[in-house]
Design a protein around this motif. Structure first.
Motif, PDB file in Angstrom:
ATOM      1  N   GLN A  78       7.973  -1.780  -3.445  1.00 47.09           N
ATOM      2  CA  GLN A  78       7.291  -2.961  -3.985  1.00 47.09           C
ATOM      3  C   GLN A  78       8.155  -4.207  -3.846  1.00 47.09           C
ATOM      4  O   GLN A  78       7.653  -5.282  -3.519  1.00 47.09           O
ATOM      5  CB  GLN A  78       6.942  -2.748  -5.460  1.00 47.09           C
TER       6      GLN A  78
ATOM      7  N   ASP B 178       2.182   1.667  -3.499  1.00 46.37           N
ATOM      8  CA  ASP B 178       1.144   2.211  -4.365  1.00 46.37           C
ATOM      9  C   ASP B 178       1.008   3.722  -4.152  1.00 46.37           C
ATOM     10  O   ASP B 178       0.902   4.497  -5.112  1.00 46.37           O
ATOM     11  CB  ASP B 178      -0.175   1.496  -4.091  1.00 46.37           C
ATOM     12  N   ARG B 179       1.040   4.138  -2.892  1.00 48.14           N
ATOM     13  CA  ARG B 179       0.972   5.567  -2.583  1.00 48.14           C
ATOM     14  C   ARG B 179       2.184   6.309  -3.154  1.00 48.14           C
ATOM     15  O   ARG B 179       2.060   7.412  -3.676  1.00 48.14           O
ATOM     16  CB  ARG B 179       0.882   5.764  -1.072  1.00 48.14           C
ATOM     17  N   SER B 180       3.367   5.685  -3.074  1.00 47.28           N
ATOM     18  CA  SER B 180       4.577   6.310  -3.625  1.00 47.28           C
ATOM     19  C   SER B 180       4.466   6.493  -5.135  1.00 47.28           C
ATOM     20  O   SER B 180       4.901   7.517  -5.675  1.00 47.28           O
ATOM     21  CB  SER B 180       5.807   5.466  -3.301  1.00 47.28           C
ATOM     22  N   PHE B 181       3.892   5.502  -5.814  1.00 48.11           N
ATOM     23  CA  PHE B 181       3.704   5.632  -7.263  1.00 48.11           C
ATOM     24  C   PHE B 181       2.694   6.730  -7.586  1.00 48.11           C
ATOM     25  O   PHE B 181       2.890   7.498  -8.528  1.00 48.11           O
ATOM     26  CB  PHE B 181       3.258   4.312  -7.881  1.00 48.11           C
ATOM     27  N   ARG B 182       1.581   6.784  -6.834  1.00 53.03           N
ATOM     28  CA  ARG B 182       0.570   7.814  -7.080  1.00 53.03           C
ATOM     29  C   ARG B 182       1.137   9.213  -6.879  1.00 53.03           C
ATOM     30  O   ARG B 182       0.818  10.138  -7.621  1.00 53.03           O
ATOM     31  CB  ARG B 182      -0.632   7.617  -6.144  1.00 53.03           C
ATOM     32  N   ARG B 183       1.977   9.374  -5.866  1.00 54.82           N
ATOM     33  CA  ARG B 183       2.569  10.679  -5.571  1.00 54.82           C
ATOM     34  C   ARG B 183       3.831  10.947  -6.401  1.00 54.82           C
ATOM     35  O   ARG B 183       4.418  12.019  -6.277  1.00 54.82           O
ATOM     36  CB  ARG B 183       2.931  10.761  -4.087  1.00 54.82           C
ATOM     37  N   GLU B 184       4.228   9.957  -7.180  1.00 60.76           N
ATOM     38  CA  GLU B 184       5.425  10.058  -8.020  1.00 60.76           C
ATOM     39  C   GLU B 184       6.663  10.425  -7.206  1.00 60.76           C
ATOM     40  O   GLU B 184       7.461  11.279  -7.600  1.00 60.76           O
ATOM     41  CB  GLU B 184       5.200  11.051  -9.166  1.00 60.76           C
ATOM     42  N   GLU B 185       6.833   9.756  -6.063  1.00 58.49           N
ATOM     43  CA  GLU B 185       7.982  10.012  -5.203  1.00 58.49           C
ATOM     44  C   GLU B 185       9.239   9.420  -5.834  1.00 58.49           C
ATOM     45  O   GLU B 185       9.219   8.301  -6.346  1.00 58.49           O
ATOM     46  CB  GLU B 185       7.761   9.381  -3.825  1.00 58.49           C
TER      47      GLU B 185
ATOM     48  N   GLY C  98       8.785   3.836  -5.234  1.00 60.72           N
ATOM     49  CA  GLY C  98       7.806   2.757  -5.242  1.00 60.72           C
ATOM     50  C   GLY C  98       8.376   1.424  -5.695  1.00 60.72           C
ATOM     51  O   GLY C  98       7.933   0.368  -5.243  1.00 60.72           O
TER      52      GLY C  98
ATOM     53  N   GLN D 261       0.830  -1.203   0.000  1.00 58.80           N
ATOM     54  CA  GLN D 261       0.000   0.000   0.000  1.00 58.80           C
ATOM     55  C   GLN D 261       0.871   1.263   0.000  1.00 58.80           C
ATOM     56  O   GLN D 261       0.557   2.244  -0.677  1.00 58.80           O
ATOM     57  CB  GLN D 261      -0.942   0.001   1.205  1.00 58.80           C
TER      58      GLN D 261
END
Length: 171
Positions: free
Chosen positions: A144, A123-130, A140, A120
């Protein structure tokens, strides 16, 4: 001696687990070697050229994550964790196997849940493009990897780890 014979002579695991153990230890060994080269290059560059390798800290952190989580399934299914066996001589082999099975179930469940939570976060890291600060590596991907290795550890503990525990007699 062929490679299969060498593998069989040096790994106690059987079947596909033997090949998986070799592959994970190869990943860990290559990562450790690359970390050594990176550290040497960084120190050499800093002392002789006045300039260190850019991103050494980030690459070292990522390398340590790869190394630790590649070895985690191997250590777990071989039973390489610290074990306190003060009361083992007082209990029967059946009770010890039952307690071992209970601990395997608890560890597997915990690792599965941990993998879900870490995934999770990935997934949040990918959404925020960290990304990492200097090298701009997506965070991410590493997170992962940690989640997948936690799941692999849980699955291998429930399969080969339990089999190994139930077939091994204690003194």
């Amino acid at each position: 001696m062929g490679f299969s014979a060498w593998l069989t002579a040096h790994y106690e695991e059987k079947g596909p687990v033997q090949w998986l153990a070799f592959a994970l230890e190869l990943v860990a060994a290559i990562t450790l070697f690359l970390l050594m080269i990176l550290t040497c290059a960084d120190v050499f560059g800093r002392y002789f050229f006045g300039n260190s390798v850019d991103g050494t800290t980030e690459l070292t952190e990522i390398g340590i994550a790869i190394l630790v989580f590649a070895e985690m399934p191997i250590v777990t299914w071989r039973g390489g964790h610290i074990v306190v066996d003060i009361l083992d001589k007082m209990w029967s082999n059946t009770v010890l196997k039952a307690l071992g099975l209970l601990s395997a179930l608890l560890m597997s469940g915990s690792l599965y849940y941990l993998g879900v939570r870490i995934f999770q976060f990935a997934d949040r890291s990918f959404r925020r493009e960290e990304i990492t600060e200097l090298l701009e590596i997506p965070v991410g991907i590493i997170v992962q990897y940690i989640a997948f290795m936690s799941w692999a550890t849980a699955a291998l503990m429930m399969t080969y780890g339990v089999y190994h525990m139930l077939t091994q007699d204690r003194d």
